[in-house]
Enzyme design. Structure first.
Site, PDB file in Angstrom:
ATOM      1  CE  LYS A 120      -4.327  21.534  15.305  1.00  8.76           C
ATOM      2  NZ  LYS A 120      -4.551  22.708  16.201  1.00  8.76           N
ATOM      3  CG  HIS A 138      -1.608  18.084  15.635  1.00 10.35           C
ATOM      4  ND1 HIS A 138      -1.708  18.163  14.258  1.00 10.35           N
ATOM      5  CD2 HIS A 138      -1.188  19.307  16.057  1.00 10.35           C
ATOM      6  CE1 HIS A 138      -1.330  19.375  13.870  1.00 10.35           C
ATOM      7  NE2 HIS A 138      -1.028  20.091  14.937  1.00 10.35           N
TER       8      HIS A 138
END
Length: 224
Positions: A104, A106
């Protein structure tokens, strides 16, 4: 056989996680039994499951570890449930950590979810079942990439006790020899058969299934 092992075998049947019949595995083998940890779906089931894992970890590895690592995806609820159970049963706070299939970029970024792994952490890997040992090939480098991490061991719920691919040894035995840490299971198939097969026909394993199990292990059983 310890009481918690007998209870766990009955628990697998009760939750319809362990089934007997005719099944085709991912490996292509035709098996007279199948275990699907995805069938644990309720709060009470996951609570009990976590307790059985915690008891097996306590017995096989002791309490000298910091993190339960559950590989995505089935390992995620296993690590959470077991971390809760460890606190309840043994008064020890352990962290849980899992990996994402895709990193991921963010928010809570990175490849991991749950606790980060830190230098000096001692980790127990927790999985549902290992047949070929392929999953550890992905999990091991992810854990080791986080720093100076010691893997104490790996625990699964059921040791199928059959040959790994291209070997006469069990997958758990191969993992232990290759990576240098201890492996264990809540129960083995030997223990399942011992608990459920009765010569008078009163057990959960019928004479027909017992015959199929014997034939299966004659062909696919790991060297003892």
């Amino acid at each position: 056989m310890q009481d918690y092992k007998k209870e766990f075998i009955d628990f697998m049947l009760e939750c319809q996680v362990l089934k007997f019949g005719s099944f085709t595995l991912k490996s292509g083998r035709h098996s007279p039994f199948f275990m699907n940890a995805g069938a644990y779906v309720t709060g009470s089931q996951l609570r009990r499951l976590g307790q059985y894992y915690a008891k097996a970890i306590h017995e096989n590895f002791g309490d000298d570890f910091d993190v339960l690592f559950g590989p995505a995806y089935k390992g995620i609820p296993l690590s959470v449930a077991c971390a809760i159970a460890y606190s309840e049963l043994y008064g020890k706070e352990v962290r849980y950590c899992s990996n994402r299939k895709e990193a991921k970029d963010h928010g809570d970024a990175g490849i991991l979810l749950g606790s980060n792994l830190r230098d000096g952490d001692r980790v127990v890997i927790i999985e549902d079942v290992t047949t070929s040992g392929a999953s550890i090939e992905e999990t091991f480098p992810i854990i080791k990439a986080q720093g100076d991490i010691k893997i104490v061991g790996e625990i699964v719920s059921l040791d199928r006790m059959e040959k790994a691919k291209d070997s006469d040894k069990r997958a758990l035995e191969i993992i232990s020899q290759k990576y240098g840490f201890k492996t264990a299971a809540i129960v083995t198939m030997d223990e399942v058969i011992e608990a459920l097969w009765k010569s008078d026909g009163s057990g959960a394993i019928s004479a027909e299934i017992k015959k199929e199990l014997d034939a299966y292990y004659a062909e696919w059983g790991a060297a003892r």
